[in-house]
Design an enzyme around this catalytic site. Structure first.
Site, mmCIF file in Angstrom:
data_model
loop_
_atom_site.group_PDB
_atom_site.id
_atom_site.type_symbol
_atom_site.label_atom_id
_atom_site.label_comp_id
_atom_site.label_asym_id
_atom_site.label_seq_id
_atom_site.Cartn_x
_atom_site.Cartn_y
_atom_site.Cartn_z
ATOM 1 N N LEU A 110 2.574 6.540 -5.124
ATOM 2 C CA LEU A 110 3.790 6.997 -5.812
ATOM 3 C C LEU A 110 3.576 8.327 -6.534
ATOM 4 O O LEU A 110 4.524 8.912 -7.041
ATOM 5 C CB LEU A 110 4.298 5.926 -6.786
ATOM 6 C CG LEU A 110 4.785 4.617 -6.140
ATOM 7 C CD1 LEU A 110 5.219 3.615 -7.199
ATOM 8 C CD2 LEU A 110 5.917 4.870 -5.152
ATOM 9 N N ASN A 114 -5.041 6.392 -6.895
ATOM 10 C CA ASN A 114 -5.521 7.781 -6.809
ATOM 11 C C ASN A 114 -4.499 8.795 -7.306
ATOM 12 O O ASN A 114 -4.102 9.729 -6.607
ATOM 13 C CB ASN A 114 -5.989 8.121 -5.381
ATOM 14 C CG ASN A 114 -4.891 7.975 -4.347
ATOM 15 O OD1 ASN A 114 -3.901 7.279 -4.570
ATOM 16 N ND2 ASN A 114 -5.052 8.629 -3.214
ATOM 17 N N ASP A 147 1.311 2.718 3.692
ATOM 18 C CA ASP A 147 0.431 3.811 3.242
ATOM 19 C C ASP A 147 1.280 5.069 2.964
ATOM 20 O O ASP A 147 0.846 6.192 3.212
ATOM 21 C CB ASP A 147 -0.680 4.103 4.252
ATOM 22 C CG ASP A 147 -1.842 4.878 3.628
ATOM 23 O OD1 ASP A 147 -1.799 5.174 2.421
ATOM 24 O OD2 ASP A 147 -2.794 5.207 4.370
ATOM 25 N N HIS A 172 0.836 -1.214 0.000
ATOM 26 C CA HIS A 172 0.000 0.000 0.000
ATOM 27 C C HIS A 172 0.866 1.257 0.000
ATOM 28 O O HIS A 172 1.276 1.744 1.060
ATOM 29 C CB HIS A 172 -0.917 -0.018 1.229
ATOM 30 C CG HIS A 172 -2.010 1.002 1.196
ATOM 31 N ND1 HIS A 172 -3.294 0.723 1.611
ATOM 32 C CD2 HIS A 172 -2.037 2.290 0.811
ATOM 33 C CE1 HIS A 172 -4.042 1.797 1.477
ATOM 34 N NE2 HIS A 172 -3.302 2.767 0.999
ATOM 35 N N HIS A 175 -5.263 -0.394 5.978
ATOM 36 C CA HIS A 175 -4.903 0.490 7.096
ATOM 37 C C HIS A 175 -5.901 0.546 8.273
ATOM 38 O O HIS A 175 -6.501 1.575 8.546
ATOM 39 C CB HIS A 175 -4.599 1.912 6.613
ATOM 40 C CG HIS A 175 -5.560 2.516 5.617
ATOM 41 N ND1 HIS A 175 -6.900 2.649 5.842
ATOM 42 C CD2 HIS A 175 -5.349 3.020 4.378
ATOM 43 C CE1 HIS A 175 -7.469 3.225 4.801
ATOM 44 N NE2 HIS A 175 -6.547 3.448 3.892
HETATM 45 ZN ZN ZN Z 1 -6.885 4.604 2.331
#
Ligand code: ZN
Length: 433
Positions: free
Chosen positions: A71, A102, A312, A68, A239
């Site tokens: 970049l 995203n 994350d 997760h 997460h």
């Molecule tokens: Zn998230």
């Protein structure tokens, strides 16, 4: 690329839970693959053309896989690029990362997936693109899973945003299963979390900030588990940050539901107290919680309720962070601090060394269905070497990532990756420092 020389990793402690190895030995890497593994009783080869590292006191483990990360390429290259992000990954001991969709544009079609993989061809770690669940991650209609899978996507997620429409999430589980794509859920009830900028509680009230209640996360995890249970298809929860989230996943697993989960080092290391002083480097979503949550998350990491540690990694520049707390962006970088923060749990005997390797390598590989997770002879030579004793202060000037948004800046840490090898190529070498 020029062929890499053969590498001999000598006299390290080899920890490979898949092959049930935890002993002193040596590894020979040739042509990008693990050629041989010798335990201390056997004699390792010596040849003049070998690059040899004496790893006495160090651990040799299967390359870590961060399932997760963000970049930021395409679209926000001033925060991070595929090159800088994978350099940070290698510096942190990761040989592979899965990047969330995203970006700008969102990775919801094969052209974006292909673009990422083209850039990744010269990167410092393997890059596994995660495609969007819904077109543009707007939650309205499903993206073309088959097309993205064909282009190289390994999973789907609308990370950053939840899939609010339960029917769409149900269809996503069904549709993804026909392409054997894992579904990764960012579980958040936006109605409950709206305007929240930190954990809801006494501290948020006293700081005059709008809180995000823990139940915003838990209610969606409950829904996601219910959908996985009803459809029979697997789901992976990203997460997790609260004690009750751990409980929900434990109950679901005990019931036989096909759910897996990850947490991040910040959720088992620091609490909402880090937000004091309106520290935007401690602002993330879900927010930092409390000591009680840390306790539950550590218990979940230890008893296999939580399957993976991911970072994350969410790079942001000063533009998004050096502003009022309310307006600052969510997220922190994490690739270069995950190993020392996880090693702290090993030192406290909260988890074993083998469990650490499972959380950072074996299980992420399994959940994503990608190579790695074991030092089996013949496998790609994805290897992380850890010096568990090395002490250092985490300083801004040493950060490899383009962004510096971390709440751990200035902290004294112990243990780090000193050598990272990805497909037989040395992507990070800190042994001489
Ligand atoms: Zn998230």
């Amino acid at each position: 690329m020029a062929p890499s020389p053969a590498i001999l990793l000598k006299n390290g402690r080899i920890i490979d839970p898949v092959n049930k190895i935890d002993k002193r030995g040596s590894l020979l890497v040739e042509n990008g693959k693990i050629k041989a593994l010798f335990t201390s009783r056997q004699k390792a080869p010596s040849a003049s053309k070998l690059v040899t590292f004496d790893l006495t006191g160090k651990w040799i483990v299967p390359g870590f896989i961060d399932m997760h990360v963000h970049l930021r390429e395409p679209g926000e290259e001033y925060k991070e690029t595929i090159e800088s992000g994978t350099r940070a990954a290698a510096a942190g001991g990761f040989t592979a990362v899965a990047c969330m969709p995203n970006t700008d544009p969102v990775n919801d079609c094969q052209s974006v997936t292909r673009f990422i993989l083209e850039k990744a061809a010269t990167a410092y770690a393997k890059v596994y693109p995660v495609g969007a669940i819904s077109k543009g991650s707007t939650g309205d209609s499903l993206a073309e899973f088959g097309e993205m899978k064909e282009a190289g996507a390994v999973a789907v997620s609308d990370d950053g945003m939840p899939v609010l429409d339960s029917q769409l999430m149900r269809r996503a589980l069904e549709y993804a299963s026909s392409f054997a794509l894992p579904v990764i859920s960012h579980s958040e009830d936006l109605g409950l979390s709206r305007n929240g900028v930190m954990n809801e509680g006494f501290l948020s009230t006293s700081m005059g900030l709008v809180g995000t209640p823990r139940v915003a996360e838990e209610i969606m995890i409950y829904r996601d588990i219910a959908l996985a249970d009803y459809t029979g298809f697997p789901i992976h929860i990203a997460h997790i940050s609260t004690a009750e989230s751990v409980n929900l996943i434990r109950l679901a697993k005990n019931k036989g539901c096909r759910v897996t989960a990850e947490t991040t080092p910040h959720y088992f290391t620091i609490t909402e107290e880090a937000v004091r002083g309106y520290n935007t480097n401690a602002k993330m979503n879900p927010p930092l919680r409390t000591k009680n949550d840390i306790k539950a998350i550590v218990a979940g990491l230890s008893d296999s309720t939580i399957d993976a540690i991911a970072t994350d990694h969410a790079p942001h520049s000063m533009l998004e962070k050096d502003i009022e707390f309310d307006k600052a962006a969510n997220g922190i970088i994490g690739l270069e601090t995950a190993v020392p923060l996880t090693l702290a749990l090993v030192r406290k005997k909260a988890i074993s060394e083998a469990r650490m390797v499972a959380l950072l390598s074996v299980n992420p590989a399994k959940i994503l269905g990608v190579e790695g997770g074991a030092l089996t002879v013949g496998n790609a030579a994805d290897i992380t070497v850890i010096d568990p004793k090395k002490r250092f202060v985490y300083r801004e000037e040493d950060i490899v990532s383009k962004s510096h948004n971390s709440p751990f800046l200035g902290m004294k840490l112990q243990g780090r990756a000193v050598l990272t090898i990805c497909s037989g190529r040395i992507t990070h070498n800190d042994l001489d420092r």
